[in-house]
Scaffold this active site. Structure first.
Site, PDB file in Angstrom:
ATOM      1  CG  HIS A 284      -2.054   0.872   1.141  1.00 20.68           C
ATOM      2  ND1 HIS A 284      -2.282   1.613   0.041  1.00 20.68           N
ATOM      3  CD2 HIS A 284      -2.974   1.077   2.407  1.00 20.68           C
ATOM      4  CE1 HIS A 284      -3.266   2.644   0.532  1.00 20.68           C
ATOM      5  NE2 HIS A 284      -3.736   2.196   1.998  1.00 20.68           N
ATOM      6  CG  HIS A 325      -3.837   0.807  -8.466  1.00 22.99           C
ATOM      7  ND1 HIS A 325      -5.116   0.836  -8.169  1.00 22.99           N
ATOM      8  CD2 HIS A 325      -3.275   1.696  -7.680  1.00 22.99           C
ATOM      9  CE1 HIS A 325      -5.329   1.429  -7.105  1.00 22.99           C
ATOM     10  NE2 HIS A 325      -4.315   2.082  -6.586  1.00 22.99           N
ATOM     11  CG  ASP A 381       3.126   4.839  -3.842  1.00 23.31           C
ATOM     12  OD1 ASP A 381       3.246   5.725  -3.268  1.00 23.31           O
ATOM     13  OD2 ASP A 381       2.417   3.790  -3.536  1.00 23.31           O
TER      14      ASP A 381
HETATM   15  N1  CMC Z   1       5.128  -6.466 -10.932  1.00 28.16           N
HETATM   16  C1  CMC Z   1       5.244  -7.773 -11.338  1.00 28.16           C
HETATM   17  N2  CMC Z   1       3.865  -8.510 -11.421  1.00 28.16           N
HETATM   18  C2  CMC Z   1       2.817  -7.735 -10.911  1.00 28.16           C
HETATM   19  C3  CMC Z   1       2.857  -6.781 -10.151  1.00 28.16           C
HETATM   20  C4  CMC Z   1       3.844  -6.090 -10.271  1.00 28.16           C
HETATM   21  N3  CMC Z   1       4.115  -4.764  -9.564  1.00 28.16           N
HETATM   22  N4  CMC Z   1       1.599  -6.600  -9.935  1.00 28.16           N
HETATM   23  C5  CMC Z   1       0.764  -7.746 -10.147  1.00 28.16           C
HETATM   24  N5  CMC Z   1       1.466  -8.401 -10.934  1.00 28.16           N
HETATM   25  C6  CMC Z   1       1.032  -9.590 -11.510  1.00 28.16           C
HETATM   26  C7  CMC Z   1       0.800 -10.775 -10.564  1.00 28.16           C
HETATM   27  O1  CMC Z   1       1.968 -11.565 -10.353  1.00 28.16           O
HETATM   28  C8  CMC Z   1      -0.431 -11.446 -11.231  1.00 28.16           C
HETATM   29  O2  CMC Z   1       0.225 -12.337 -12.325  1.00 28.16           O
HETATM   30  P1  CMC Z   1      -0.403 -13.765 -12.777  1.00 28.16           P
HETATM   31  O3  CMC Z   1      -1.964 -13.430 -13.191  1.00 28.16           O
HETATM   32  O4  CMC Z   1       0.642 -14.384 -13.479  1.00 28.16           O
HETATM   33  O5  CMC Z   1      -0.427 -14.240 -11.246  1.00 28.16           O
HETATM   34  C9  CMC Z   1      -1.166 -10.300 -11.812  1.00 28.16           C
HETATM   35  O6  CMC Z   1      -0.151  -9.243 -12.160  1.00 28.16           O
HETATM   36  C10 CMC Z   1      -2.383  -9.764 -11.058  1.00 28.16           C
HETATM   37  O7  CMC Z   1      -1.648  -9.420  -9.731  1.00 28.16           O
HETATM   38  P2  CMC Z   1      -2.456  -9.393  -8.476  1.00 28.16           P
HETATM   39  O8  CMC Z   1      -1.513  -9.465  -7.261  1.00 28.16           O
HETATM   40  O9  CMC Z   1      -3.723 -10.205  -8.423  1.00 28.16           O
HETATM   41  O10 CMC Z   1      -3.018  -7.979  -8.508  1.00 28.16           O
HETATM   42  P3  CMC Z   1      -4.014  -7.094  -7.336  1.00 28.16           P
HETATM   43  O11 CMC Z   1      -4.838  -6.280  -7.707  1.00 28.16           O
HETATM   44  O12 CMC Z   1      -3.987  -8.215  -6.249  1.00 28.16           O
HETATM   45  O13 CMC Z   1      -2.401  -6.289  -6.550  1.00 28.16           O
HETATM   46  C11 CMC Z   1      -1.200  -4.547  -6.278  1.00 28.16           C
HETATM   47  C12 CMC Z   1      -2.199  -4.994  -6.603  1.00 28.16           C
HETATM   48  C13 CMC Z   1      -0.994  -2.988  -6.217  1.00 28.16           C
HETATM   49  C14 CMC Z   1      -1.244  -5.110  -4.993  1.00 28.16           C
HETATM   50  C15 CMC Z   1       0.086  -5.267  -7.147  1.00 28.16           C
HETATM   51  O14 CMC Z   1      -0.224  -4.643  -8.634  1.00 28.16           O
HETATM   52  C16 CMC Z   1       1.515  -4.966  -6.808  1.00 28.16           C
HETATM   53  O15 CMC Z   1       2.044  -5.666  -5.773  1.00 28.16           O
HETATM   54  N6  CMC Z   1       2.166  -3.742  -6.889  1.00 28.16           N
HETATM   55  C17 CMC Z   1       3.426  -3.587  -6.353  1.00 28.16           C
HETATM   56  C18 CMC Z   1       3.160  -2.554  -5.358  1.00 28.16           C
HETATM   57  C19 CMC Z   1       2.896  -1.334  -5.279  1.00 28.16           C
HETATM   58  O16 CMC Z   1       3.375  -0.685  -6.156  1.00 28.16           O
HETATM   59  N7  CMC Z   1       1.850  -0.791  -4.734  1.00 28.16           N
HETATM   60  C20 CMC Z   1       1.192   0.398  -4.590  1.00 28.16           C
HETATM   61  C21 CMC Z   1      -0.060   0.572  -5.139  1.00 28.16           C
HETATM   62  S1  CMC Z   1      -0.575   2.144  -5.295  1.00 28.16           S
HETATM   63  C22 CMC Z   1      -0.578   3.175  -4.032  1.00 28.16           C
HETATM   64  C23 CMC Z   1      -1.717   2.722  -3.101  1.00 28.16           C
HETATM   65  O17 CMC Z   1      -2.926   2.948  -3.512  1.00 28.16           O
HETATM   66  O18 CMC Z   1      -1.694   2.241  -2.030  1.00 28.16           O
END
Ligand code: CMC
Length: 452
Positions: A284, A325, A381
């Protein structure tokens, strides 16, 4: 919203009610149910009527991480993740970032309308008047270890405010809510700055109430022996804009935490402390810190391809931090503004190696099939950390800046929850996967058995 009805005719649709609805047939019983659709939503609690036996609990919705569950009605922030749209109370984030001030946005978030000149002047004056904290808060923060994480200090500092303002627990009294809004928005930068100075081993600087919000905060961060601190106007403007961009983001993890904790009718300081704690996590608000650590780990533009391959292979824990995101499936509109802001700040401070790596990382990721297929774009971020680093904020301090801004959104969402007649204490259900009943039998030999 109309309640769900059951068809009179088993095994057939029967007479459907007027209006949009879902027709649900339970294959176990052959019964047909009609669930009204309002705002493209059905009420999951309606599904409870669907049961085989009268004493069954009824059908539940299973939605870990709230992937497709609306937990509230909210009129504060609108996001269209596919189109990359973010609006506060209907106003596009781009226009607010360009033209509004942070305190104006804070007012807007709570009240739903922009302030008049009189309202704004009074609001700014009230905030300014409340920037000081009780001396015991200062002493409390001094009690932390020299290497305490500033987010731990902020979480504890905000929670501690609850004990200084015990009448804040009268949450149904609007006057109490008014003063809690003012105190939290006013004192957050002061506690945040004290946390910064403590870790640096520097004396705490009291607020200078002749200064505007962002300048006053920067004064408490950076002032040394000079009688008056004058912040670089580019930095002050950047801070004010970043605060606007982070002010609210509808039902994200920390806002959900504030609403969930607030739904127990605890005082606002305790509810906001829960939001700060949730924001601390690397998935987050902690992501801006994680981005900088990632850039440090990459170290050089030439190492980017290997890093990207590592992320794609899923080896280790690494993700491309600052990318992806839950809601945005296109470029985060805030990231576009932050990237431009970053250019302006770097014009003052000079181009950094981190920025060169970030630009190249973004270029490669945006043209890579893995990220394109998963709709992973830079989020807010990705570039904020670069601005904070250019301004010499320590990496583990970045999320504190996010928390100062988000306090306005958390408070507005908290009040919206309290005034929403449909809300109750947040209490999800579960699907129990543990043992059925079994008799207690222990093999332990207690030395100090509690006598019954
Ligand atoms: N790098 C590489 N792969 C990713 C990333 C990433 N940053 N984010 C998602 N994926 C992949 C993930 O591995 C999955 O792949 P597969 O379908 O092959 O298993 C797919 O994309 C979907 O990911 P998810 O984890 O199901 O997506 P989510 O909606 O649960 O996660 C997130 C959203 C923000 C937690 C995630 O994108 C992430 O961990 N990003 C990096 C951390 C980050 O930058 N967070 C800040 C968010 S913006 C500020 C805020 O609002 O807090």
């Amino acid at each position: 919203m109309a309640a769900m009805t059951e068809s009179a005719t088993q095994g057939a649709a029967g007479t459907a009610p007027a209006g949009d609805h879902l027709e649900i047939k339970d294959s176990r019983t052959g019964k047909v149910y009609f669930a009204p659709i309002t705002d493209e939503t059905i009420r999951t609690s309606d599904l409870k009527q669907i049961k085989v036996n009268a004493d069954d609990f009824g059908i539940m919705g299973y939605d870990p991480a709230f992937m497709n569950t609306a937990s509230c009605r909210s009129a504060i922030t609108f996001i269209d993740g596919d189109k990359g749209i973010l609006r506060y109370r209907g106003y596009p984030i781009e226009q607010l970032a360009e033209k509004a001030s942070f305190l104006e946005v804070a007012w807007l978030l709570r009240h739903g309308e922009l302030p008049t000149q009189v309202e704004y002047d009074q609001w700014v004056q009230e905030i300014t008047y409340h920037t000081y904290v009780h001396e015991n808060i200062k002493r409390f923060l001094e009690g932390f270890r020299y290497d305490a994480h500033p987010m731990s200090m902020l979480t504890a500092g905000v929670a501690a405010l609850s004990s200084f303002y015990p009448t804040a627990k009268n949450i149904h009294d609007k006057t109490e809510r008014d003063i809690a809004f003012t105190r939290l928005i006013a004192k957050m930068p002061t506690i945040a700055a004290f946390a910064y100075r403590h870790v640096k081993g520097l004396p705490f600087i009291y607020p200078d109430n002749s200064l505007p919000y962002a300048e006053n905060y920067l004064s408490m961060i950076a002032r040394m022996s000079e009688p008056k601190y004058e912040a670089n106007p580019v930095f002050a403007k950047a801070i004010d804009i970043l605060f606007i961009l982070h002010a609210d983001h509808e039902q994200n993890c920390s806002t959900n935490a504030v609403r969930a904790v607030g739904s127990s009718h605890v005082d606002p300081y305790s509810a906001i402390a829960a939001g700060v704690a949730a924001l601390y996590g690397p998935l987050h608000g902690g992501a801006n810190e994680a981005v900088l650590r990632m850039l440090e780990e990459i170290g050089d533009v030439k190492n980017i391809p290997a890093f990207i391959e590592n992320v794609k292979s899923g080896k280790g824990e690494s993700r491309l931090m600052g990318f992806g995101h839950r809601v945005y499936k296109s470029y985060d509109p805030r990231a576009k503004i932050v990237k431009k802001l970053c250019d302006e700040v770097l014009k003052v401070t000079g181009m950094s190696r981190d920025m060169e790596i970030a630009l190249e990382l973004e270029r490669i990721a945006l043209s890579d099939e893995y990220f394109i297929k998963r709709k992973l774009y830079p989020n807010v971020d990705f570039y904020t950390g670069l601005i904070y680093r250019a301004m010499h904020f320590p990496t583990d301090y970045f999320t504190v800046l996010f928390a100062i801004a988000r306090t306005t959104g958390w408070l507005s969402q908290w009040e919206e929850l309290l005034l929403d007649k449909e809300q109750k204490i947040a209490r999800p259900r579960q699907i129990y996967t543990g043992y059925a009943e079994r008799p207690y039998k222990t093999g332990l030999d207690y030395k100090h058995k509690i006598l019954k």
